[in-house]
Scaffold this active site. Structure first.
Site, PDB file in Angstrom:
ATOM      1  N   GLY A  79       0.815  -1.214   0.000  1.00 43.16           N
ATOM      2  CA  GLY A  79       0.000   0.000   0.000  1.00 43.16           C
ATOM      3  C   GLY A  79       0.850   1.266   0.000  1.00 43.16           C
ATOM      4  O   GLY A  79       2.084   1.222   0.002  1.00 43.16           O
ATOM      5  N   SER A 111      -7.087   5.488  12.874  1.00 45.96           N
ATOM      6  CA  SER A 111      -7.536   6.568  11.971  1.00 45.96           C
ATOM      7  C   SER A 111      -8.348   7.626  12.697  1.00 45.96           C
ATOM      8  O   SER A 111      -9.083   7.324  13.644  1.00 45.96           O
ATOM      9  CB  SER A 111      -8.399   5.929  10.881  1.00 45.96           C
ATOM     10  OG  SER A 111      -9.164   6.902  10.225  1.00 45.96           O
ATOM     11  N   GLU A 143     -10.939   8.618  11.644  1.00 45.71           N
ATOM     12  CA  GLU A 143     -12.340   8.241  11.452  1.00 45.71           C
ATOM     13  C   GLU A 143     -12.964   7.675  12.727  1.00 45.71           C
ATOM     14  O   GLU A 143     -14.181   7.564  12.816  1.00 45.71           O
ATOM     15  CB  GLU A 143     -12.467   7.238  10.297  1.00 45.71           C
ATOM     16  CG  GLU A 143     -12.286   7.874   8.927  1.00 45.71           C
ATOM     17  CD  GLU A 143     -13.498   8.713   8.495  1.00 45.71           C
ATOM     18  OE1 GLU A 143     -14.598   8.498   9.000  1.00 45.71           O
ATOM     19  OE2 GLU A 143     -13.299   9.606   7.648  1.00 45.71           O
ATOM     20  N   TYR A 167     -16.114   1.623   8.524  1.00 40.56           N
ATOM     21  CA  TYR A 167     -14.648   1.679   8.615  1.00 40.56           C
ATOM     22  C   TYR A 167     -14.228   2.278   9.965  1.00 40.56           C
ATOM     23  O   TYR A 167     -13.376   1.728  10.672  1.00 40.56           O
ATOM     24  CB  TYR A 167     -14.102   2.510   7.449  1.00 40.56           C
ATOM     25  CG  TYR A 167     -12.637   2.856   7.554  1.00 40.56           C
ATOM     26  CD1 TYR A 167     -11.658   1.994   7.077  1.00 40.56           C
ATOM     27  CD2 TYR A 167     -12.223   4.063   8.136  1.00 40.56           C
ATOM     28  CE1 TYR A 167     -10.310   2.317   7.176  1.00 40.56           C
ATOM     29  CE2 TYR A 167     -10.884   4.395   8.234  1.00 40.56           C
ATOM     30  CZ  TYR A 167      -9.932   3.525   7.754  1.00 40.56           C
ATOM     31  OH  TYR A 167      -8.601   3.847   7.863  1.00 40.56           O
TER      32      TYR A 167
HETATM   33  P1  NAP Z   1      -3.739   1.279   1.137  1.00 36.31           P
HETATM   34  O1  NAP Z   1      -2.859   1.990   0.160  1.00 36.31           O
HETATM   35  O2  NAP Z   1      -5.160   1.020   0.779  1.00 36.31           O
HETATM   36  O3  NAP Z   1      -3.016  -0.117   1.479  1.00 36.31           O
HETATM   37  C1  NAP Z   1      -3.705  -1.130   2.161  1.00 36.31           C
HETATM   38  C2  NAP Z   1      -2.803  -2.350   2.232  1.00 36.31           C
HETATM   39  O4  NAP Z   1      -3.505  -3.393   2.929  1.00 36.31           O
HETATM   40  C3  NAP Z   1      -2.408  -2.926   0.869  1.00 36.31           C
HETATM   41  O5  NAP Z   1      -1.084  -3.372   0.948  1.00 36.31           O
HETATM   42  C4  NAP Z   1      -3.368  -4.110   0.729  1.00 36.31           C
HETATM   43  O6  NAP Z   1      -2.875  -5.121  -0.120  1.00 36.31           O
HETATM   44  C5  NAP Z   1      -3.380  -4.597   2.165  1.00 36.31           C
HETATM   45  N1  NAP Z   1      -4.511  -5.474   2.469  1.00 36.31           N
HETATM   46  C6  NAP Z   1      -5.815  -5.181   2.381  1.00 36.31           C
HETATM   47  N2  NAP Z   1      -6.549  -6.244   2.748  1.00 36.31           N
HETATM   48  C7  NAP Z   1      -5.681  -7.240   3.074  1.00 36.31           C
HETATM   49  C8  NAP Z   1      -5.804  -8.581   3.495  1.00 36.31           C
HETATM   50  N3  NAP Z   1      -7.013  -9.149   3.665  1.00 36.31           N
HETATM   51  N4  NAP Z   1      -4.692  -9.307   3.732  1.00 36.31           N
HETATM   52  C9  NAP Z   1      -3.468  -8.771   3.543  1.00 36.31           C
HETATM   53  N5  NAP Z   1      -3.272  -7.493   3.120  1.00 36.31           N
HETATM   54  C10 NAP Z   1      -4.366  -6.746   2.888  1.00 36.31           C
HETATM   55  O7  NAP Z   1      -3.748   2.059   2.541  1.00 36.31           O
HETATM   56  P2  NAP Z   1      -2.717   3.156   3.125  1.00 36.31           P
HETATM   57  O8  NAP Z   1      -3.183   4.501   2.735  1.00 36.31           O
HETATM   58  O9  NAP Z   1      -1.324   2.729   2.865  1.00 36.31           O
HETATM   59  O10 NAP Z   1      -3.044   3.022   4.687  1.00 36.31           O
HETATM   60  C11 NAP Z   1      -2.353   2.083   5.500  1.00 36.31           C
HETATM   61  C12 NAP Z   1      -3.168   1.839   6.769  1.00 36.31           C
HETATM   62  O11 NAP Z   1      -3.351   3.078   7.459  1.00 36.31           O
HETATM   63  C13 NAP Z   1      -4.597   1.298   6.522  1.00 36.31           C
HETATM   64  O12 NAP Z   1      -4.915   0.420   7.568  1.00 36.31           O
HETATM   65  C14 NAP Z   1      -5.472   2.535   6.601  1.00 36.31           C
HETATM   66  O13 NAP Z   1      -6.795   2.198   6.983  1.00 36.31           O
HETATM   67  C15 NAP Z   1      -4.735   3.320   7.675  1.00 36.31           C
HETATM   68  N6  NAP Z   1      -4.902   4.775   7.609  1.00 36.31           N
HETATM   69  C16 NAP Z   1      -4.591   5.428   6.452  1.00 36.31           C
HETATM   70  C17 NAP Z   1      -4.739   6.802   6.401  1.00 36.31           C
HETATM   71  C18 NAP Z   1      -4.420   7.575   5.148  1.00 36.31           C
HETATM   72  O14 NAP Z   1      -4.824   8.749   5.077  1.00 36.31           O
HETATM   73  N7  NAP Z   1      -3.694   6.989   4.193  1.00 36.31           N
HETATM   74  C19 NAP Z   1      -5.157   7.509   7.547  1.00 36.31           C
HETATM   75  C20 NAP Z   1      -5.463   6.792   8.700  1.00 36.31           C
HETATM   76  C21 NAP Z   1      -5.311   5.429   8.724  1.00 36.31           C
HETATM   77  P3  NAP Z   1      -3.188  -5.108  -1.721  1.00 36.31           P
HETATM   78  O15 NAP Z   1      -2.137  -4.207  -2.332  1.00 36.31           O
HETATM   79  O16 NAP Z   1      -3.027  -6.531  -2.096  1.00 36.31           O
HETATM   80  O17 NAP Z   1      -4.571  -4.571  -1.911  1.00 36.31           O
HETATM   81  N1  GDD Z   2     -12.975   9.303  -2.578  1.00 36.99           N
HETATM   82  C1  GDD Z   2     -13.693  10.380  -2.911  1.00 36.99           C
HETATM   83  N2  GDD Z   2     -14.106  10.520  -4.205  1.00 36.99           N
HETATM   84  N3  GDD Z   2     -14.005  11.293  -1.965  1.00 36.99           N
HETATM   85  C2  GDD Z   2     -14.706  12.383  -2.334  1.00 36.99           C
HETATM   86  C3  GDD Z   2     -15.139  12.593  -3.649  1.00 36.99           C
HETATM   87  C4  GDD Z   2     -14.829  11.609  -4.637  1.00 36.99           C
HETATM   88  O1  GDD Z   2     -15.192  11.727  -5.807  1.00 36.99           O
HETATM   89  N4  GDD Z   2     -15.792  13.783  -3.700  1.00 36.99           N
HETATM   90  C5  GDD Z   2     -15.761  14.298  -2.472  1.00 36.99           C
HETATM   91  N5  GDD Z   2     -15.128  13.457  -1.639  1.00 36.99           N
HETATM   92  C6  GDD Z   2     -14.937  13.650  -0.187  1.00 36.99           C
HETATM   93  C7  GDD Z   2     -15.360  12.461   0.667  1.00 36.99           C
HETATM   94  O2  GDD Z   2     -16.769  12.430   0.815  1.00 36.99           O
HETATM   95  C8  GDD Z   2     -14.614  12.794   1.953  1.00 36.99           C
HETATM   96  O3  GDD Z   2     -15.350  13.724   2.714  1.00 36.99           O
HETATM   97  C9  GDD Z   2     -13.329  13.464   1.452  1.00 36.99           C
HETATM   98  O4  GDD Z   2     -13.547  13.792   0.078  1.00 36.99           O
HETATM   99  C10 GDD Z   2     -12.073  12.610   1.574  1.00 36.99           C
HETATM  100  O5  GDD Z   2     -12.348  11.350   0.994  1.00 36.99           O
HETATM  101  P1  GDD Z   2     -11.199  10.246   0.755  1.00 36.99           P
HETATM  102  O6  GDD Z   2     -10.069  10.844   0.005  1.00 36.99           O
HETATM  103  O7  GDD Z   2     -11.857   9.045   0.165  1.00 36.99           O
HETATM  104  O8  GDD Z   2     -10.631   9.967   2.220  1.00 36.99           O
HETATM  105  P2  GDD Z   2     -11.372   9.717   3.624  1.00 36.99           P
HETATM  106  O9  GDD Z   2     -11.170  10.931   4.466  1.00 36.99           O
HETATM  107  O10 GDD Z   2     -12.743   9.227   3.453  1.00 36.99           O
HETATM  108  O11 GDD Z   2     -10.523   8.503   4.219  1.00 36.99           O
HETATM  109  C11 GDD Z   2      -9.084   8.511   4.224  1.00 36.99           C
HETATM  110  O12 GDD Z   2      -8.617   9.118   5.404  1.00 36.99           O
HETATM  111  C12 GDD Z   2      -8.905   8.431   6.617  1.00 36.99           C
HETATM  112  C13 GDD Z   2      -8.306   9.238   7.777  1.00 36.99           C
HETATM  113  O13 GDD Z   2      -9.137  10.287   8.112  1.00 36.99           O
HETATM  114  C14 GDD Z   2      -8.617   7.060   4.103  1.00 36.99           C
HETATM  115  O14 GDD Z   2      -7.232   7.042   3.873  1.00 36.99           O
HETATM  116  C15 GDD Z   2      -8.890   6.262   5.367  1.00 36.99           C
HETATM  117  O15 GDD Z   2      -8.237   4.984   5.267  1.00 36.99           O
HETATM  118  C16 GDD Z   2      -8.303   7.045   6.545  1.00 36.99           C
HETATM  119  O16 GDD Z   2      -8.525   6.359   7.750  1.00 36.99           O
END
Ligand code: NAP
Ligand code: GDD
Length: 331
Positions: A11, A130, A132, A154
């Protein structure tokens, strides 16, 4: 040489964390799922480097749902540190696939805790929690004491997992950390998250490959930082003398509309000619005013985000333009 195991190595965060740990002299083990395509694009530059892959980077097939294999990987890798990042990470989709999201994000974390405490050498454990979990909080900014009020499957699953990490730390003495991370993005962000979707569209429109951009709620606001900063926080949290929970955030709120305006301006385009709203991208429920207070991480870990919101969106858009113009973008 310290050894780390990363779930979710393919990821966004897993790939940056791998680079950081390799740079810090670690042997890195990652869990990968069997997929129909072998294109692990975010890891390709490391995977194809003979001086890295098989020397200090190792990938193991497993799945969070396959406990026997996960246990075997944990035993054979014998890590000093486990970074548990894997899971279904799309909030909007969690309404459509609620059960599997809760299984992978909630129950799988509990299983990881159970498995690591059986290991001969119990590793330090980082859980990717998160913002969230806060959902509709009463106070802003949110910190480590803010009550959990998730508004989607989530967030509820992450709240369960976060509670379990605290319970296992307090009850069984595990060195287990919740990193309560607010949104963090990068050129490696999944394509269906809003920042990447917007930056990609602005670049494709500039290159004449796309005509319009359809979005959901553009008034939605988030606290957005760069993923590279957040994986540094993950690592620092496991180097600290005690296991704690930390909010990782920038403390600044911006709207989806702000992302649109910066991305289109980076491409010297007038956004209003191309952006429209589409009900399909509206969510049944939105969290409110999620903005983090990272003071504890700053005080205990000396962590501060280095990339500003504007720099992040400009970098993402410029890299998208290189990609759409056929230039090779490493990593
Ligand atoms: P991501 O790009 O969606 O990566 C998710 C990873 O989890 C991928 O490597 C995916 O593998 C793996 N995965 C999903 N289901 C699995 C399963 N059943 N078994 C093994 N591996 C699995 O997410 P990210 O943005 O790097 O985020 C990393 C973590 O931080 C997540 O838990 C996310 O919820 C959390 N988080 C992210 C954010 C953010 O803003 N990015 C904020 C708060 C928390 P594949 O490549 O095979 O799909
Ligand atoms: N994805 C998406 N697509 N979001 C949209 C769109 C669209 O076309 N238009 C508006 N949005 C709004 C969503 O409704 C949300 O309010 C905001 O953009 C951000 O959406 P995402 O980028 O999908 O991220 P997220 O905030 O829902 O979730 C991400 O952040 C979390 C931490 O606060 C993810 O990375 C989660 O895994 C993570 O926990």
């Amino acid at each position: 040489m310290p050894r780390a195991l990363i779930t979710g190595i393919t990821g966004q965060d897993g790939s940056y964390l791998t680079e950081l740990l390799l740079k810090n002299g670690y042997e890195v083990h990652g869990v990968v799922r069997r997929t129909s395509s072998l294109d692990r694009s975010r890891l390709h530059h490391l995977y194809s480097d003979e001086s890295v892959y098989g020397k200090n980077l190792f990938l193991h097939y497993a799945d969070l749902d396959d406990t026997t294999t996960m246990r075997r990987v944990l035993v054979s890798a014998a890590p000093d540190e486990v970074y548990h990042l894997a899971g279904q990470s799309h909030v909007g989709l969690s309404f459509e696939i609620a059960e599997s999201t809760c299984k992978m994000t909630g129950m799988a974390t509990l299983r990881m805790l159970e498995m690591i405490q059986d290991l001969e050498k119990v590793p330090r454990f980082f859980h990717a929690s998160s913002s969230e979990i806060f959902g509709k909080p009463d106070t802003l900014p949110q910190n480590e004491q803010t009550p959990f009020r998730p508004v989607n499957p989530y967030g509820a699953a992450k709240a369960f997992a976060t509670n379990m990490v605290s319970i296992y730390r307090n009850t069984f003495g595990l060195f287990a950390v919740n990193g309560i991370m607010f949104n963090h993005e990068s050129p490696r962000r999944g394509e269906n998250f809003v920042t990447r979707k917007i930056c990609r569209a602005a670049a494709a429109i500039k290159a004449g490959r796309q005509k319009e951009l359809l979005l959901g709620d553009t008034t939605a606001k988030r606290d957005w930082g760069h993923a590279r900063d957040y994986v540094r926080g993950m690592w620092l949290s496991l180097q600290h003398a005690t296991a704690e929970d930390y909010v990782f955030a920038t403390g600044k709120l911006n709207s989806v509309q702000d992302v649109v305006e910066i991305a289109f301006a980076t491409m010297e385009l007038d956004w209003s000619k191309y952006v429209a709203q589409d009900q399909r991208f509206m969510r049944p429920a939105e969290p409110q005013k999620l903005v983090g207070d990272p003071k504890k991480a700053s005080r205990l870990l000396n962590w501060t985000p280095e990339t500003s919101f504007r720099e992040l969106i400009e970098e993402m858009t410029q890299i998208e333009f290189k990609r759409v113009s056929g230039q090779v973008v490493s990593g």
